[in-house]
Design a protein around this motif. Sequence first.
Motif, PDB file in Angstrom:
ATOM      1  N   GLN A 181      -5.540   0.617  -1.528  1.00 25.06           N
ATOM      2  CA  GLN A 181      -5.598   2.060  -1.288  1.00 25.06           C
ATOM      3  C   GLN A 181      -6.779   2.693  -2.015  1.00 25.06           C
ATOM      4  O   GLN A 181      -6.679   3.806  -2.538  1.00 25.06           O
ATOM      5  N   PRO A 189     -11.355   5.429   6.352  1.00 24.01           N
ATOM      6  CA  PRO A 189     -11.235   4.873   4.989  1.00 24.01           C
ATOM      7  C   PRO A 189     -12.487   4.155   4.505  1.00 24.01           C
ATOM      8  O   PRO A 189     -12.874   4.295   3.350  1.00 24.01           O
ATOM      9  N   ASP A 202      -9.359   3.987  -0.809  1.00 24.08           N
ATOM     10  CA  ASP A 202      -9.833   5.214  -0.166  1.00 24.08           C
ATOM     11  C   ASP A 202      -9.125   6.457  -0.711  1.00 24.08           C
ATOM     12  O   ASP A 202      -9.578   7.583  -0.462  1.00 24.08           O
ATOM     13  N   LYS A 203      -8.032   6.272  -1.459  1.00 26.93           N
ATOM     14  CA  LYS A 203      -7.319   7.404  -2.056  1.00 26.93           C
ATOM     15  C   LYS A 203      -7.766   7.673  -3.489  1.00 26.93           C
ATOM     16  O   LYS A 203      -7.258   8.594  -4.128  1.00 26.93           O
ATOM     17  N   LYS A 215       0.826  -1.209   0.000  1.00 25.05           N
ATOM     18  CA  LYS A 215       0.000   0.000   0.000  1.00 25.05           C
ATOM     19  C   LYS A 215       0.857   1.255   0.000  1.00 25.05           C
ATOM     20  O   LYS A 215       1.845   1.364   0.721  1.00 25.05           O
ATOM     21  N   GLY A 216       0.449   2.206  -0.837  1.00 25.42           N
ATOM     22  CA  GLY A 216       1.033   3.534  -0.806  1.00 25.42           C
ATOM     23  C   GLY A 216       2.363   3.699  -1.517  1.00 25.42           C
ATOM     24  O   GLY A 216       2.965   4.769  -1.429  1.00 25.42           O
ATOM     25  N   THR A 276      -2.395   6.218  -6.551  1.00 25.36           N
ATOM     26  CA  THR A 276      -3.540   5.418  -6.981  1.00 25.36           C
ATOM     27  C   THR A 276      -3.906   5.713  -8.429  1.00 25.36           C
ATOM     28  O   THR A 276      -4.279   4.805  -9.175  1.00 25.36           O
ATOM     29  N   PHE A 308     -10.520  -4.427  -1.181  1.00 22.40           N
ATOM     30  CA  PHE A 308     -10.434  -3.430  -0.107  1.00 22.40           C
ATOM     31  C   PHE A 308     -11.114  -3.928   1.166  1.00 22.40           C
ATOM     32  O   PHE A 308     -10.564  -3.796   2.265  1.00 22.40           O
TER      33      PHE A 308
END
Length: 630
Positions: free
Chosen positions: A338, A400, A340-341, A303-304, A308, A372
């Motif tokens: 991710q 999130p 939520d981004k 993640k990250g 995205t 997710f």
Amino acid sequence: MACMKLGSKTDAFQRQGQAWFCTTGLPSDVVVEVGEMSFHLHKFPLLSRSGVMERLIAEASDEEEKCSICLPDIPGGAKTFELVAKFCYGVKLELTASNVVYLRCAAEHLEMTEEYGESNLIVQTETFLNQVVLRNWKDSLRALQTCDDIISYADELNITKRCIESLAMKASTDPNLFGWPMMEHGGPMQSPGGSVLWNGISTGAKPKNTSSDWWYEDASNLSLPLYKRLISVMESRGIRQEIIAGSLTFYAKRYLPGLYRRQGANDSNSSTCLAPVASGAPLSEEDQKILLEEIDRLLPIQKGLVPTKFLFGLLRTAMILRASPSCISNFEKRIGLQLDKATLEDLLMPNFSYSMETLYNVDCVQRILEHFLAMDQITGGASPCSADDGQIIGSPSLTPITMVAKLIDGYLAEVAPDVNLKLPKFQALAASVPDYARPLDDGLYRAIDIYLKSHPWLSESDREQLCRLMDCQKLSLEACTHAAQNERLPLRIVVQVLFFEQLQLRTSIAGCFLVSDNLDGSRQLRSGFTGSTEGGWASAVRENQVLKVGMDNMRMRVSELEKECSNMRQEIEKLGRVKGSSTWENVSKKFGFKLKSQMCSAQEDSVSNQKNGSGKIEKLKGKAQEKHKS
């Protein structure tokens, strides 16, 4: 670029068409064929430096006076053999990072060892390679690029590995820690004071600060096989994953033009260093597909690591290029980590399948959402709110899961107008979001309303089944007002909305009376301590007027609801005359409430509470007057 000069004689070679001649005054006695080029040379300079040439000349001389030799497999071809011939004749030439790999491999192929002459070509090229080229970033990179053409020879001599190790070591070391003097990526030297030196003279200019991404653009010049090997060695040296991911992002944006068709070069979610780079001839679709699948293998599922929006670009490109199912699935997993981004624009991916059932790829979004939710359960994502006796309790801050729920509701509203979107697919995506993720169901109600408007042919049972996705208790007052007048909603849902709207109003009225009682009690306590008379009385009158206005407004709203329910009851009775006059009782029993009695009780409660409030105000006024007289 660094260089090393060899030889001392002037150039004695002359080209005529596809032939090279040595103009030393002596007639040539050997012809060397290299590809389409022929070299008219002399035997002694060649056999005195090369073991292979010695054997070939000896074999050819037995047959005829002027021998002819063919060298079809020499690394670097005719251009490299020209330099080898000049070295054998002692003619001036320069070793550079661009030709040292060719010459080193050709010298090995021709057996140009010390046995056939001191300071032979193998020794000269090895010395230049180790002491000059591999100590400089730019030269190491250029030498590695030349390995592409003769990769088998370069691998056999370990040249490719040495260049990659040199680059990986320099990329994993902070250039600011090199100390003075230092070369910054082949740039100018720095003085102890930090200024840039030009020919040993301080210019007063300060060097630019370096960051961890300084090597991205240089590494993107490598071919995919060499780039893969470089990244693998960097990972083994412990370079951070986010730095590796940044380089992969830069490389992908350079060779996959479809990644940034839907995003500007100044995208706020990406760093300026990741802007697309102009490259040469674009890759074919097959080469782009291979590159995309290799990036999937090299990019960690974490993640990250990358924006995205970039992951969505990779996913769209993979679908267009028909990449392998595992590649597409891995990109969906990375996005799911991710989600939520993401933005609504990211989710609106066109459907690239041959069937073209729907305008947008709803199935892909469904899979991303499942990834997710699975990760949210593993990480123990806290519920943003919980239900207690039908009331929503929770923090207003967005977690999130609530952000994703809002995103999915917006996506449902965007895809709802598609007439080809089947009801089960719409329901499945809407129902995938947990109930606790939606503090309010206004977004879901909007999506359902748009779907009903775009699909007027749905049956009554399908409409009711669709509307069961939302919780009428979680609609705001504005949404309830809209739903109560919405002709597209089933009658059962409208009645439920009216009931819960009335329940909210009753609760609000009861709360106002409770506040009024608390104010009266606290005012009496304050008057006992402070001895205030007129000030407390004036404050009580003002607060009572405010409460009275609020209760009048609520009473008017309740009256409006009664009229709406009465009209609805008449319509229901008209529909149920065939079955008798008991239709309204059956509907009331079916929903489990009696609207009229509850609304009337709400009015009675409001009137009685108003009388109690007026009585308390009169008592306060009497006490204040007695105290004033005394």
